[in-house]
Design an enzyme around this catalytic site. Structure first.
Site, PDB file in Angstrom:
ATOM      1  N   ARG A   1       0.802  -1.226   0.000  1.00 57.56           N
ATOM      2  CA  ARG A   1       0.000   0.000   0.000  1.00 57.56           C
ATOM      3  C   ARG A   1       0.832   1.273   0.000  1.00 57.56           C
ATOM      4  O   ARG A   1       0.505   2.204  -0.729  1.00 57.56           O
ATOM      5  CB  ARG A   1      -1.073  -0.009   1.084  1.00 57.56           C
TER       6      ARG A   1
ATOM      7  N   HIS B   1       7.269   6.226  10.624  1.00 57.25           N
ATOM      8  CA  HIS B   1       6.547   6.116   9.349  1.00 57.25           C
ATOM      9  C   HIS B   1       5.647   7.351   9.208  1.00 57.25           C
ATOM     10  O   HIS B   1       4.432   7.280   9.335  1.00 57.25           O
ATOM     11  CB  HIS B   1       5.715   4.826   9.385  1.00 57.25           C
TER      12      HIS B   1
END
Ligand code: NCD
Length: 372
Positions: A51, A129
């Protein structure tokens, strides 16, 4: 030139600006469909991803730009022993912006030190992240309308879950955010993040019981146990199904709870929960694409091509503005004790640390070491 390596590289005002741009993109995608014409992004993925890589790629294409990919290490020069810094120097000379995912903690920061173009950290080992955090923030904003005053529970692998680390850092800037840390003892949040929370006066509660925490939550952020980070597969096997969110757990929850997950899901949310109106995890995916589009526009300094900068400038803050002051960084022959730190994998890279509260903290991976 600005890069996004850590979510704290963005001020709260800049996050507001990205949220407003992302909403404008989702309302009016044609307005942005040509803004990156002639620009190229490189996707350098040294770890598996579906993704995030596709989200960044599809974000760049939806802005009219081009993408080149390096996603198979076995066919790249890294397999010939090329250092990361050399790869970055080479690739950044072909493109206008690059995104990197790497198994070593601090690899994003290293990349930004050698790149001639802006760098997006798309995940550095179990460290952080930040673009997932942008997706998460837009989702929370759309569901709740604000960040201030929320009670958020993080459940699962808080030790290696990099999305958790970045989102906690981002949320600490808002007023009155209460955090529940729900994990087994083996997977508790790293101490540097608990120290941040204490430093900023945020309250947090650590528990192993999801049942106990759930009635108090406005947002429940479930995570996958990060199999790939375990040294010992037996420990993973013992922990892998430690939390499974089922329909019956939700009987205890608020009617307006938002259930989030960065995906991929393994077992930690049972499929029967997908139909519950409180499930938001598939909404996070599209929000991630819009936020990455907004981020690319920002890092390429293309705001002036849209009206959105003027629109955003006139808005009030979405949340309060508690900036985190960074300490002086010290270059030395410092050797980080975290075996996953990039400084222990990159030839010739010197360690750097800063002193915080009587501890030496590695600038690349944030691992803390007592010096008392
Ligand atoms: C996350 C990641 O890679 O850290 N996935 C993602 O980027 N959406 C979460 C995970 O892998 O568990």
């Amino acid at each position: 030139m600005k890069s996004l390596i850590d979510i704290l590289n963005l001020s709260t005002d800049e996050i507001d600006e990205l949220i407003r741009t992302a909403i404008s993109i989702s309302d009016n995608p044609e307005k942005y469909s040509d803004i990156c014409r002639g620009k190229t992004l490189a996707n350098l993925f040294f770890e598996p991803s579906t993704r995030t890589r596709m989200s960044i790629e599809s974000a760049m294409y939806s802005l009219g730009g081009n993408v080149i990919n390096m996603n198979d290490q076995s066919t790249s020069s890294a397999s010939k022993g090329e250092s990361l810094s050399d790869t970055i120097r080479v690739v950044s000379s072909y493109v206008d912006i690059l995104a990197i995912r790497h198994p070593s903690e601090g690899a994003g920061l290293l990349a930004s030190e050698f790149s001639s173009v802006p760098v997006i950290n798309a995940g550095d080992g179990g460290h952080c992240h930040p673009t997932q955090t942008l997706a998460d923030l837009l989702t929370i904003y759309r569901e709740k309308g604000s960040f201030d005053g929320l009670t958020i529970g993080f459940c699962g692998d808080l030790k290696y879950g990099r999305t958790v680390h970045s989102l906690i850092k981002a949320l600490l800037r808002y007023e009155d955010v209460k955090i529940y840390l729900i994990s087994p003892e083996e997977l508790v949040l790293p101490s540097y993040l608990k120290d941040y929370m204490k430093e900023l006066g945020n309250s947090y509660i650590e528990t192993i019981s999801l049942e106990e925490a759930i009635p108090n939550l406005d947002v429940l952020y479930m995570t996958r146990i990060q199999k790939e980070r375990f040294q010992d597969i037996k420990t993973y096997e013992n922990l892998k199904d430690v939390y499974i969110l089922k329909k019956e757990n939700l009987n205890l929850a608020k009617d307006n709870l938002s259930i989030m997950h960065p995906l991929p899901r393994v077992n930690e949310i049972s499929i029967e929960v997908d139909d519950d109106p409180r499930a938001c995890y598939f909404k996070q995916v599209l929000n991630g694409k819009y936020m990455r589009m907004a981020l690319i526009i920002k890092l390429l300094s293309l705001y002036e091509k849209t009206a959105s900068d003027k629109e955003t400038a006139n808005h009030n803050n979405i949340g309060s503005n508690k900036e985190i002051i960074s300490n002086e960084k010290i270059d030395s022959d410092f050797k980080c004790k975290n075996p996953h730190c990039i400084t222990n994998h990159e030839r010739g890279l010197k360690g750097k640390y800063e002193i915080t509260d009587g501890k030496k903290q590695c600038v690349y991976c944030e691992y803390e070491e007592d010096i008392s």
